[in-house]
Design an enzyme around this catalytic site. Structure first.
Site, short mmCIF file in Angstrom:
data_model
loop_
_atom_site.label_atom_id
_atom_site.label_comp_id
_atom_site.label_asym_id
_atom_site.label_seq_id
_atom_site.Cartn_x
_atom_site.Cartn_y
_atom_site.Cartn_z
N HIS A 160 0.84 -1.21 0.00
CA HIS A 160 0.00 0.00 0.00
C HIS A 160 0.87 1.25 0.00
CE1 HIS A 160 -3.52 2.47 1.53
NE2 HIS A 160 -2.50 3.23 1.86
N GLU A 161 1.82 1.30 0.93
CA GLU A 161 2.69 2.47 1.02
C GLU A 161 3.65 2.56 -0.17
OE1 GLU A 161 1.87 4.65 3.04
OE2 GLU A 161 0.53 3.43 4.25
N HIS A 198 1.91 4.31 -3.03
CA HIS A 198 1.98 5.76 -2.90
C HIS A 198 3.33 6.27 -3.38
CE1 HIS A 198 -1.75 6.44 -0.81
NE2 HIS A 198 -1.42 5.72 0.25
#
Length: 265
Positions: A66-67, A70
């Site tokens: 998820h990170e 980003h």
């Protein structure tokens, strides 16, 4: 990223290629996820401990991705600082504070069965031109959770025999449920969360100043909203409705939550 854009010193867009190499910690998490999945599949040893390790390691892997999503979108959009901060190595210890990034989300998973947003990457927004790119950077993380959820429900959609290996499939169902909750939580238009950050670039200057003042307290605001019976009811009603829509068996992820609490006997 376009790996054809390299110079003779082994740089990628001015950044050493080592900055893109997966960290040993992430690789260890993936190894634990695969190993515990094999143990749960075969029913080896304590099945509750197997499922516990499978779900927790799988959840941490999804937090890292998820990170990373980003960070990699921010990198492509123009922010090279994410590489220098180690965000592109998938190392969970690089994503904000370990307590808020790892320990708290795992504790909430175990106690409440909620995929709480975890770590955070610091993006140098001044290096990214255009409002759309800013929104895409914020949207990349929740999109990863959505993809995870859809992939995890594929076995149930094609009619896998969950009763043949109930422990393993209960773990898969719980992981899918966590991804659904994480997707919705991250897409809520709360200041400081991904959903709020998606719309922040499109706000007027006055509204943006107010948003920026509230952003550091977004986590607390999220808890306050979920604590409210009406809002919490709407949220979980939405989670259960989406779970039903994508074919996620509710009894199975409930059993997965029971199994990971192995200390309860």
């Amino acid at each position: 990223m376009n790996f054809d854009q390299r110079d003779q010193e082994g740089l990628v867009l001015g950044v050493p290629r080592a900055a893109f190499r997966p960290s040993p910690i992430f690789l260890a998490l993936v190894a634990l996820f695969v190993t515990s999945g094999v143990l749960a599949w075969n029913g080896f040893g304590n099945i509750r401990l197997d499922v516990f390790l499978f779900v927790v390691s799988g959840w941490l892997v999804s937090l890292c991705l998820h990170e990373y999503a980003h960070a990699v979108v921010a990198f492509r959009a123009g922010d090279r600082s994410v590489a220098h901060r180690g965000y592109l190595t998938l190392n969970p210890l690089k994503y904000s504070h370990p307590l808020l990034s790892i320990i708290l989300p795992v504790a909430v998973v175990l106690l409440g069965g909620i995929g709480l947003p975890g770590g955070a990457v610091w993006i140098d927004r001044h290096q990214i031109p255009g409002r759309l790119r800013h929104s895409l950077v914020s949207l990349a993380g929740p999109a990863t959770n959505v993809v995870f959820a859809l992939l995890l429900v594929v076995p149930f959609a094609i009619g896998v025999d969950v009763f043949a290996r109930p422990g393993f499939w209960a773990g898969v169902a719980l992981l899918a449920f966590l991804q659904v909750t994480a997707s919705l939580l991250n897409l809520l238009p709360v200041p400081g969360l991904d959903g709020g950050n998606v719309i922040q670039p499109w706000l007027s200057a006055q509204w943006r100043r107010g948003y920026d003042l509230m952003a550091p307290y977004g986590f607390l605001l999220l808890f306050a909203l979920l604590w409210n019976p009406t809002v919490g009811g709407w949220f979980f009603g939405g989670v259960f409705a989406i779970g039903d829509l994508i074919g996620l068996p509710d009894y199975l992820y409930a059993d997965g939550l029971r199994l990971i609490r192995f200390w309860q006997g």
